[in-house]
Design a protein around this motif. Structure first.
Motif, mmCIF file in Angstrom:
data_model
loop_
_atom_site.group_PDB
_atom_site.id
_atom_site.type_symbol
_atom_site.label_atom_id
_atom_site.label_comp_id
_atom_site.label_asym_id
_atom_site.label_seq_id
_atom_site.Cartn_x
_atom_site.Cartn_y
_atom_site.Cartn_z
ATOM 1 N N ARG A 84 -7.831 14.494 67.806
ATOM 2 C CA ARG A 84 -7.670 13.326 66.946
ATOM 3 C C ARG A 84 -6.273 13.284 66.347
ATOM 4 O O ARG A 84 -5.588 14.319 66.235
ATOM 5 N N GLU A 85 -5.836 12.099 65.987
ATOM 6 C CA GLU A 85 -4.512 11.937 65.398
ATOM 7 C C GLU A 85 -4.445 12.599 64.019
ATOM 8 O O GLU A 85 -5.434 12.665 63.297
ATOM 9 N N PHE A 86 -3.244 13.076 63.672
ATOM 10 C CA PHE A 86 -3.064 13.740 62.391
ATOM 11 C C PHE A 86 -3.299 12.760 61.252
ATOM 12 O O PHE A 86 -2.824 11.622 61.280
ATOM 13 N N ASP A 87 -4.049 13.212 60.254
ATOM 14 C CA ASP A 87 -4.376 12.370 59.103
ATOM 15 C C ASP A 87 -4.047 13.146 57.835
ATOM 16 O O ASP A 87 -4.567 14.253 57.616
ATOM 17 N N GLU A 88 -3.200 12.572 56.996
ATOM 18 C CA GLU A 88 -2.791 13.244 55.760
ATOM 19 C C GLU A 88 -3.914 13.302 54.733
ATOM 20 O O GLU A 88 -3.863 14.127 53.814
ATOM 21 N N THR A 89 -4.913 12.438 54.877
ATOM 22 C CA THR A 89 -5.969 12.369 53.869
ATOM 23 C C THR A 89 -7.124 13.331 54.123
ATOM 24 O O THR A 89 -8.130 13.276 53.403
ATOM 25 N N VAL A 90 -7.014 14.202 55.121
ATOM 26 C CA VAL A 90 -8.072 15.176 55.379
ATOM 27 C C VAL A 90 -8.153 16.147 54.204
ATOM 28 O O VAL A 90 -7.142 16.701 53.761
ATOM 29 N N CYS A 91 -9.354 16.349 53.694
ATOM 30 C CA CYS A 91 -9.550 17.204 52.508
ATOM 31 C C CYS A 91 -9.346 18.670 52.870
ATOM 32 O O CYS A 91 -9.738 19.123 53.944
ATOM 33 N N LYS A 92 -8.746 19.404 51.955
ATOM 34 C CA LYS A 92 -8.516 20.835 52.116
ATOM 35 C C LYS A 92 -9.339 21.595 51.080
ATOM 36 O O LYS A 92 -9.584 21.095 49.976
ATOM 37 N N PRO A 93 -9.764 22.821 51.404
ATOM 38 C CA PRO A 93 -10.629 23.561 50.461
ATOM 39 C C PRO A 93 -9.943 23.949 49.157
ATOM 40 O O PRO A 93 -10.616 24.229 48.168
ATOM 41 N N ASP A 94 -8.601 23.972 49.129
ATOM 42 C CA ASP A 94 -7.882 24.358 47.909
ATOM 43 C C ASP A 94 -7.238 23.144 47.220
ATOM 44 O O ASP A 94 -6.255 23.298 46.488
ATOM 45 N N ASP A 95 -7.800 21.955 47.445
ATOM 46 C CA ASP A 95 -7.247 20.739 46.852
ATOM 47 C C ASP A 95 -7.776 20.598 45.421
ATOM 48 O O ASP A 95 -8.920 20.166 45.201
ATOM 49 N N GLU A 96 -6.960 20.961 44.449
ATOM 50 C CA GLU A 96 -7.379 20.905 43.049
ATOM 51 C C GLU A 96 -7.528 19.469 42.562
ATOM 52 O O GLU A 96 -8.383 19.174 41.722
ATOM 53 N N GLU A 97 -6.684 18.583 43.068
ATOM 54 C CA GLU A 97 -6.760 17.180 42.663
ATOM 55 C C GLU A 97 -8.091 16.552 43.080
ATOM 56 O O GLU A 97 -8.673 15.745 42.338
ATOM 57 N N LEU A 98 -8.583 16.959 44.250
ATOM 58 C CA LEU A 98 -9.858 16.430 44.739
ATOM 59 C C LEU A 98 -11.008 16.881 43.846
ATOM 60 O O LEU A 98 -11.878 16.083 43.471
ATOM 61 N N PHE A 99 -11.014 18.173 43.467
ATOM 62 C CA PHE A 99 -12.089 18.689 42.619
ATOM 63 C C PHE A 99 -12.025 18.098 41.218
ATOM 64 O O PHE A 99 -13.058 17.860 40.591
ATOM 65 N N ALA A 100 -10.818 17.845 40.728
ATOM 66 C CA ALA A 100 -10.679 17.213 39.417
ATOM 67 C C ALA A 100 -11.195 15.774 39.451
ATOM 68 O O ALA A 100 -11.812 15.302 38.485
ATOM 69 N N GLY A 101 -10.962 15.091 40.581
ATOM 70 C CA GLY A 101 -11.470 13.731 40.716
ATOM 71 C C GLY A 101 -12.981 13.674 40.831
ATOM 72 O O GLY A 101 -13.605 12.693 40.406
ATOM 73 N N ASN A 102 -13.600 14.734 41.410
ATOM 74 C CA ASN A 102 -15.061 14.759 41.522
ATOM 75 C C ASN A 102 -15.735 14.786 40.158
ATOM 76 O O ASN A 102 -16.825 14.229 39.981
ATOM 77 N N ASP A 103 -15.109 15.446 39.193
ATOM 78 C CA ASP A 103 -15.709 15.555 37.862
ATOM 79 C C ASP A 103 -15.579 14.272 37.055
ATOM 80 O O ASP A 103 -16.213 14.144 36.003
ATOM 81 N N ALA A 104 -14.747 13.337 37.524
ATOM 82 C CA ALA A 104 -14.509 12.114 36.751
ATOM 83 C C ALA A 104 -14.896 10.847 37.493
ATOM 84 O O ALA A 104 -14.670 9.758 36.975
#
Length: 346
Positions: A84-104
């Protein structure tokens, strides 16, 4: 005419297909019978070559094991998924911004078990006979879901009513030509709104060897929601179900994403005890004892599909509750997005 016929026969000849210098493509042959014959021969040759490569690979592995060497590395087949083509929006396990967004985000209260989901299900204004059958099965799949007739009420009024009655989500089943063809999932009270195309619907009664589900809260399985958009859609689907599954019911609800198609399946797993018969010839000297067979119990787990079965395709994701005129969209599917088979968004 004779010259043309002779030329076509030369094109479809056996010499050029088999071991000739120039390989003729079947698509260049106008005669249908000769074209199909050439295609069959080419296909047979490819099958023979593939079999030879597999035998050579097995022989190399066997030789390496006999010599005590490491076997050759197995080649990974190229698929659309792993190329598949490279996608910058693929989630990473150490993405702190993603986990912070989950709480809000809008689903945090349900997913953190601070509140229980309460779902309102309704239809479009012009309903069909197959729509209520599908809704009744959705009611059996989603716990704490309630069906209300649409009538002539506007969707915005239904959203306001659902907010007053403390519903957490609203599902609208749209039908076209007597067949459900779309789902609208609205998160309450602040959104978002997801519009899905619904296809390949198979009801409970049409599933072969189907089982009857119980009223226990099911387990939820979400697969391959890897991008930021897919993560948001996965959390939206997750907010429809209570976060405390009852494992005694042995119910499993699966949303499997593959190439941006979300496949829904509903199963219950069954534990069966099978007897494996073995001869008691060891340590027995008597002739009568040699023929006796002892049965040993073996527990086998299998899945039984309960239904329904359908496929979803995301059309749009909108901020807030449903607003067809002034709504702000997070993501909208457009035809120019389908130019590459290796570009996925979920």
């Amino acid at each position: 005419m004779g010259a043309k016929r002779k030329k076509s026969e030369e094109v479809g000849g056996d010499d050029e297909v088999g071991g000739g210098k120039k390989q003729i493509l079947p698509s260049t042959i106008k005669n249908k019978d000769k074209r199909s014959a050439v295609h069959a021969k080419l296909k047979h040759q490819k099958k023979i070559e593939k079999r030879k490569k597999a035998k050579a690979r097995e022989a190399a592995e066997k030789r390496a094991l006999e010599l005590g060497e490491e076997p050759p590395v197995k080649t990974i087949p190229r698929t659309i998924e792993n190329t598949r083509e490279f996608d910058e929006t693929v989630c990473k396990p150490d993405d702190e911004e993603l986990f912070a967004g989950n709480d809000a985000d809008e689903f945090s209260s349900i997913l953190n078990r601070k509140s229980d989901p309460k779902i309102l299900i309704t239809t479009c204004r012009f309903n069909s006979t197959r729509g209520p059958a599908f809704i009744s099965e959705l009611l059996s799949v989603i716990p704490n879901a309630h069906y209300y007739k649409r009538g002539t009420y506007d969707l915005k009024k239904i959203v306001e009513y659902a907010k007053i009655k403390d519903f957490t989500s609203l599902i609208v089943v749209h039908t076209n030509r007597r067949e459900p063809d779309a789902l609208l999932i609205i998160g309450l009270p602040d959104g978002p709104t997801a519009h899905f195309k619904l296809s390949k619907l198979v009801l409970h009664k049409d599933v072969k060897n189907h089982g009857n589900p119980t009223s226990h809260i099911p387990e939820l399985v979400l697969n391959n929601f890897t991008t930021r958009l897919g993560h948001r859609i996965g959390r939206m689907i997750q907010s429809l179900f209570p976060q405390a599954p009852n494992f005694r019911g042995r119910r499993v609800v699966t949303f499997h994403n593959q190439r941006d198609f979300i496949f829904f399946r509903h199963h219950r797993y069954i534990f069966e005890s099978k007897e494996s018969k073995q001869g008691d010839t060891k340590g027995n000297k008597d002739k009568d004892a040699k023929g006796e067979k002892s049965s040993q119990g073996k527990v086998v787990a299998r899945l039984q599909e309960c239904g329904p079965r359908f496929t979803l395709k995301l059309i749009s994701l909108q901020h807030g509750t449903f607003d067809a005129k002034g709504g702000e969209y997070e993501w909208v599917h457009k035809p120019e997005m389908d130019t590459s088979r290796r570009r996925f968004f979920l």
